[in-house]
Design an enzyme around this catalytic site. Structure first.
Site, PDB file in Angstrom:
ATOM      1  N   LYS A 173       0.840  -1.196   0.000  1.00 44.53           N
ATOM      2  CA  LYS A 173       0.000   0.000   0.000  1.00 44.53           C
ATOM      3  C   LYS A 173       0.884   1.259   0.000  1.00 44.53           C
ATOM      4  O   LYS A 173       1.475   1.623   1.013  1.00 44.53           O
ATOM      5  CB  LYS A 173      -0.907   0.045   1.232  1.00 44.53           C
ATOM      6  CG  LYS A 173      -1.988   1.113   1.088  1.00 44.53           C
ATOM      7  CD  LYS A 173      -2.340   1.845   2.348  1.00 44.53           C
ATOM      8  CE  LYS A 173      -1.681   3.156   2.533  1.00 44.53           C
ATOM      9  NZ  LYS A 173      -1.949   4.211   1.577  1.00 44.53           N
ATOM     10  N   GLU A 250       9.617   2.332  10.843  1.00 45.62           N
ATOM     11  CA  GLU A 250      10.596   3.410  10.667  1.00 45.62           C
ATOM     12  C   GLU A 250       9.810   4.708  10.728  1.00 45.62           C
ATOM     13  O   GLU A 250       8.927   4.940   9.894  1.00 45.62           O
ATOM     14  CB  GLU A 250      11.313   3.298   9.319  1.00 45.62           C
ATOM     15  CG  GLU A 250      12.262   2.128   9.214  1.00 45.62           C
ATOM     16  CD  GLU A 250      13.420   2.181  10.196  1.00 45.62           C
ATOM     17  OE1 GLU A 250      13.676   3.252  10.789  1.00 45.62           O
ATOM     18  OE2 GLU A 250      14.048   1.127  10.397  1.00 45.62           O
ATOM     19  N   CYS A 284      13.528  11.652   6.623  1.00 44.61           N
ATOM     20  CA  CYS A 284      13.554  11.369   8.063  1.00 44.61           C
ATOM     21  C   CYS A 284      14.982  11.434   8.593  1.00 44.61           C
ATOM     22  O   CYS A 284      15.203  11.530   9.786  1.00 44.61           O
ATOM     23  CB  CYS A 284      12.883  10.045   8.393  1.00 44.61           C
ATOM     24  SG  CYS A 284      13.548   8.679   7.486  1.00 44.61           S
ATOM     25  N   GLU A 383       9.577  16.701  14.898  1.00 43.06           N
ATOM     26  CA  GLU A 383       9.933  16.585  13.485  1.00 43.06           C
ATOM     27  C   GLU A 383       9.041  17.512  12.669  1.00 43.06           C
ATOM     28  O   GLU A 383       7.812  17.440  12.738  1.00 43.06           O
ATOM     29  CB  GLU A 383       9.752  15.141  13.002  1.00 43.06           C
ATOM     30  CG  GLU A 383      10.225  14.962  11.583  1.00 43.06           C
ATOM     31  CD  GLU A 383      10.153  13.519  11.096  1.00 43.06           C
ATOM     32  OE1 GLU A 383       9.060  12.924  11.173  1.00 43.06           O
ATOM     33  OE2 GLU A 383      11.187  13.005  10.631  1.00 43.06           O
TER      34      GLU A 383
HETATM   35  N1  LIG Z   1       9.790   8.951   8.727  1.00 42.02           N
HETATM   36  C1  LIG Z   1       9.424   9.194   7.503  1.00 42.02           C
HETATM   37  O1  LIG Z   1      10.082   8.744   6.573  1.00 42.02           O
HETATM   38  C2  LIG Z   1       8.194   9.957   7.252  1.00 42.02           C
HETATM   39  C3  LIG Z   1       7.634  10.767   8.205  1.00 42.02           C
HETATM   40  N2  LIG Z   1       6.512  11.453   7.906  1.00 42.02           N
HETATM   41  C4  LIG Z   1       5.956  12.357   8.939  1.00 42.02           C
HETATM   42  O2  LIG Z   1       4.560  12.188   8.961  1.00 42.02           O
HETATM   43  C5  LIG Z   1       3.896  13.420   8.765  1.00 42.02           C
HETATM   44  C6  LIG Z   1       2.586  13.178   8.057  1.00 42.02           C
HETATM   45  O3  LIG Z   1       2.779  12.532   6.828  1.00 42.02           O
HETATM   46  P1  LIG Z   1       1.783  11.392   6.375  1.00 42.02           P
HETATM   47  O4  LIG Z   1       2.015  11.058   4.959  1.00 42.02           O
HETATM   48  O5  LIG Z   1       0.396  11.766   6.738  1.00 42.02           O
HETATM   49  O6  LIG Z   1       2.307  10.171   7.258  1.00 42.02           O
HETATM   50  P2  LIG Z   1       1.550   8.874   7.731  1.00 42.02           P
HETATM   51  O7  LIG Z   1       2.338   8.216   8.767  1.00 42.02           O
HETATM   52  O8  LIG Z   1       0.147   9.171   8.018  1.00 42.02           O
HETATM   53  O9  LIG Z   1       1.573   7.981   6.387  1.00 42.02           O
HETATM   54  C7  LIG Z   1       2.486   6.939   6.111  1.00 42.02           C
HETATM   55  C8  LIG Z   1       1.738   5.778   5.472  1.00 42.02           C
HETATM   56  O10 LIG Z   1       0.810   5.231   6.421  1.00 42.02           O
HETATM   57  C9  LIG Z   1      -0.493   5.191   5.845  1.00 42.02           C
HETATM   58  N3  LIG Z   1      -1.509   5.321   6.894  1.00 42.02           N
HETATM   59  C10 LIG Z   1      -2.093   6.451   7.377  1.00 42.02           C
HETATM   60  N4  LIG Z   1      -2.983   6.149   8.344  1.00 42.02           N
HETATM   61  C11 LIG Z   1      -2.970   4.803   8.489  1.00 42.02           C
HETATM   62  C12 LIG Z   1      -3.677   3.894   9.320  1.00 42.02           C
HETATM   63  N5  LIG Z   1      -4.578   4.298  10.224  1.00 42.02           N
HETATM   64  N6  LIG Z   1      -3.425   2.572   9.199  1.00 42.02           N
HETATM   65  C13 LIG Z   1      -2.506   2.127   8.304  1.00 42.02           C
HETATM   66  N7  LIG Z   1      -1.820   2.957   7.469  1.00 42.02           N
HETATM   67  C14 LIG Z   1      -2.030   4.271   7.565  1.00 42.02           C
HETATM   68  C15 LIG Z   1      -0.486   6.334   4.870  1.00 42.02           C
HETATM   69  O11 LIG Z   1      -1.526   6.217   3.934  1.00 42.02           O
HETATM   70  P3  LIG Z   1      -2.100   7.490   3.105  1.00 42.02           P
HETATM   71  O12 LIG Z   1      -1.038   8.520   3.077  1.00 42.02           O
HETATM   72  O13 LIG Z   1      -2.357   6.958   1.783  1.00 42.02           O
HETATM   73  O14 LIG Z   1      -3.323   7.895   3.815  1.00 42.02           O
HETATM   74  C16 LIG Z   1       0.898   6.176   4.267  1.00 42.02           C
HETATM   75  O15 LIG Z   1       0.892   5.142   3.306  1.00 42.02           O
HETATM   76  C17 LIG Z   1       4.898  14.240   7.988  1.00 42.02           C
HETATM   77  O16 LIG Z   1       4.671  15.601   8.113  1.00 42.02           O
HETATM   78  C18 LIG Z   1       6.183  13.802   8.634  1.00 42.02           C
HETATM   79  O17 LIG Z   1       6.370  14.509   9.840  1.00 42.02           O
HETATM   80  C19 LIG Z   1       5.905  11.328   6.704  1.00 42.02           C
HETATM   81  C20 LIG Z   1       6.424  10.556   5.719  1.00 42.02           C
HETATM   82  C21 LIG Z   1       7.635   9.823   5.913  1.00 42.02           C
HETATM   83  O1  LIG Z   2      18.568   9.624   3.745  1.00 43.77           O
HETATM   84  C1  LIG Z   2      18.259   8.705   3.012  1.00 43.77           C
HETATM   85  O2  LIG Z   2      18.974   8.357   2.043  1.00 43.77           O
HETATM   86  C2  LIG Z   2      16.991   7.931   3.249  1.00 43.77           C
HETATM   87  C3  LIG Z   2      16.001   8.714   4.019  1.00 43.77           C
HETATM   88  C4  LIG Z   2      14.742   8.019   4.239  1.00 43.77           C
HETATM   89  O3  LIG Z   2      14.643   6.841   4.084  1.00 43.77           O
HETATM   90  C5  LIG Z   2      13.559   8.757   4.671  1.00 43.77           C
HETATM   91  O4  LIG Z   2      13.596   9.963   4.772  1.00 43.77           O
HETATM   92  O5  LIG Z   2      12.518   8.099   4.874  1.00 43.77           O
END
Ligand SMILES: NC(=O)C1=CN([C@@H]2O[C@H](COP(=O)(O)OP(=O)(O)OC[C@H]3O[C@@H](n4cnc5c(N)ncnc54)[C@H](OP(=O)(O)O)[C@@H]3O)[C@@H](O)[C@H]2O)C=CC1
Ligand SMILES: O=C(O)CCC(=O)C(=O)O
Length: 483
Positions: A173, A250, A284, A383
């Site tokens: 997904k 992660e 991240c 973050e």
């Molecule tokens: N550590 C990292 O790499 C990341 C951190 N973030 C952080 O998260 C914040 C919000 O971003 P966001 O994209 O909303 O992150 P989310 O954690 O909400 O999304 C990550 C994934 O989880 C899915 N998801 C959301 N809700 C659920 C649920 N209840 N059950 C199962 N899966 C779920 C999302 O689906 P869908 O988006 O399709 O609804 C997406 O595929 C950012 O501003 C940032 O701070 C975001 C992205 C990456």
């Molecule tokens: O720094 C990278 O190369 C990977 C970072 C990453 O996986 C993320 O931001 O989710």
């Protein structure tokens, strides 16, 4: 809904309950396409198909798995320019960053093609006479892979490739914001000859598709990358389900980059600017906290601001752009709210943090640098996930290390120094899963473990040969061979 891109379930391309548009963040008038959004029932049929395909796939030969993964990797690399353009158009990272990410995804598939052939176990003597002990690894079953929007092809690659390599079936997904890269990847996987049901693409909402995956007793394990808040929900659901699911999470980072008086200033500025602002700070692993000792502080801040003045923020696909747009309006609102918060908390906005107008409407924000930041401020603890970095002054190395470790997160960390003593001490004492010396905290190799400590990660590491820990389960077999 004609013309929209479909989900791949049980070996067939199928339309979802409805479809959603994929919008270019560099130009919101540009719609990349419409993509199926699956219902919970469709997610369940993908899980059922994967469950049915598992017995045969788990017994497939390592040669078959190797060949499929190698074909996938080779096609991705051969098409890296085209796929990189698509990725940059939908996510907003610059074209060189997009192409680089696609190449990395291809290399990950090629790496795990090799790993299929290298799978090994242990054979030991027993403590009992005439007994042998064998330790082998077996696939775990159906794995649910939930990915975020910031690395639309590399993160799916580093979950899908080991899952398939070790004989698991996949329900994938992707984040709703970036379906085009996920769909292109799925087409390549399907063309490479994966048997029906082994790989399933289920685009749609986290609250619908993701929740259905978390609820299903047929999913043995979930690998998730995303926010801390959603990560916690995933963890609770995995523990609450019957049987409990194995999980790998992660989540966020608030990664420190320590700059010492003896640093090579050019290297330190490049590490800071690259780590904090490239990929629009949406990593991240971003260097969101710059911790700088007294003797170099003012010179370093001036040099970083000079460098920031030369950064071109524009359309991700335009040649010469250094920083593309923020991914969408929600993330832009979050970034701007932290810029306001930083000022309210008493930090000095030394540069940027302004909305920018470009030729076409998009989510453009100038990279922001806060100075006079106390590590207790929320802008130093939470973050932000945008092009916003803080500078905190430290008396000396010891104080800088203490500030670096004073965070709920522990993904990556870095130090810029010419002192072997401090570099070695930092590598040993930094409370992070990945430590960089004279390198940005972001931008990692594809063949070594990725992951963190504290609030950043939970469960076994991703990537490299360490990935087998999550995607396999260990069996210990005893054989009595008679006297
Ligand atoms: N550590 C990292 O790499 C990341 C951190 N973030 C952080 O998260 C914040 C919000 O971003 P966001 O994209 O909303 O992150 P989310 O954690 O909400 O999304 C990550 C994934 O989880 C899915 N998801 C959301 N809700 C659920 C649920 N209840 N059950 C199962 N899966 C779920 C999302 O689906 P869908 O988006 O399709 O609804 C997406 O595929 C950012 O501003 C940032 O701070 C975001 C992205 C990456
Ligand atoms: O720094 C990278 O190369 C990977 C970072 C990453 O996986 C993320 O931001 O989710």
């Amino acid at each position: 809904m004609s013309g929209h891109k479909l989900n791949f379930i049980g070996g067939e391309w199928v339309a979802g309950a409805d479809a959603s548009p994929d919008i270019n963040p560099s130009n919101t008038h540009d719609m990349i396409g419409e993509f199926s959004r699956a219902s919970a029932a469709e997610a369940e049929s993908a899980i059922a198909a994967a469950y049915e395909a598992f017995p045969a796939w788990s017994r497939s030969t390592i040669q078959q798995r190797h060949d499929i993964l190698k074909n996938i990797g080779d096609e991705i690399i051969a098409r890296k320019e085209e796929l990189g353009r698509l990725l940059s158009r939908e996510e907003g990272k610059t074209l060189p960053e997009g192409i680089g990410e696609v190449a990395r995804a291809g290399q990950i598939f090629q790496f795990f093609a090799g790993e299929c052939l290298r799978m090994a176990g242990d054979k030991l003597s027993s403590v009992r006479p005439n007994v042998d002990v064998e330790i082998t690894r077996e696939p775990i079953g159906v794995v649910g892979l939930i990915t975020p929007w910031n690395f639309p092809i590399a993160i799916p690659a580093w979950k899908i490739a080991p899952a398939l390599a070790y004989g698991n079936c996949v329900v994938f997904k992707p984040a709703e914001l970036v379906p085009a890269s996920a769909h292109a990847l799925a087409e390549i996987i399907v063309r490479a000859g994966v048997p029906a049901g082994v790989f399933n693409l289920v685009m749609g909402r986290g609250s619908v598709v993701g929740e259905a995956m978390l609820k299903s007793p047929r999913i043995a394990a979930i690998s998730f990358t995303g926010s801390v808040a959603t990560g916690r929900k995933v963890a609770q659901a995995c523990i609450g389900s019957d049987p409990m699911k194995k999980m790998q999470l992660e989540m966020g980072g608030k990664n420190p980059l320590v700059v010492l008086d003896d640093a090579d200033i050019k290297i330190a500025v490049e590490c800071a600017v690259n780590g904090a602002f490239f990929s629009t700070g949406q990593r991240c692993t971003a260097s969101s906290r710059l911790i700088v000792t007294d003797g170099i502080h003012d010179k370093f801040v001036d040099a970083v601001i000079d460098r920031m003045k030369g950064l071109v923020v524009d359309d991700a696909l335009k040649p010469g752009t250094h920083i593309g747009p923020v991914v969408d309006q929600n993330q832009l609102d979050q970034d701007l709210s932290y810029v306001r918060l930083g000022k309210d908390e008493g930090a000095t906005l030394a540069f940027g943090g302004e909305l920018l107008n470009r030729e076409m409407p998009g989510f453009y924000l100038s990279p922001a640098l806060f100075t006079d930041v106390d590590n207790r401020m929320r802008i130093a603890r939470e973050e932000i996930f945008g092009p916003v970095a803080t500078v905190t002054r430290a008396r000396d190395y010891d104080e800088a290390l203490a500030i670096a470790n004073d965070t709920p997160f522990g993904l990556s960390s870095g130090i810029c120094t010419t002192s072997l003593k401090h570099a070695s001490h930092f590598k040993r004492n930094s409370e992070a899963g990945m430590v960089m010396v004279n390198l940005p905290t972001a931008g990692v190799d594809y063949h070594v473990p990725f992951g963190g400590r504290k609030g950043s990660s939970y469960g076994p590491r991703e990537q490299g040969r360490y990935a087998e820990e999550f995607y396999t389960t260990v069996k210990t077999a005893y054989t009595y061979s008679g006297t």
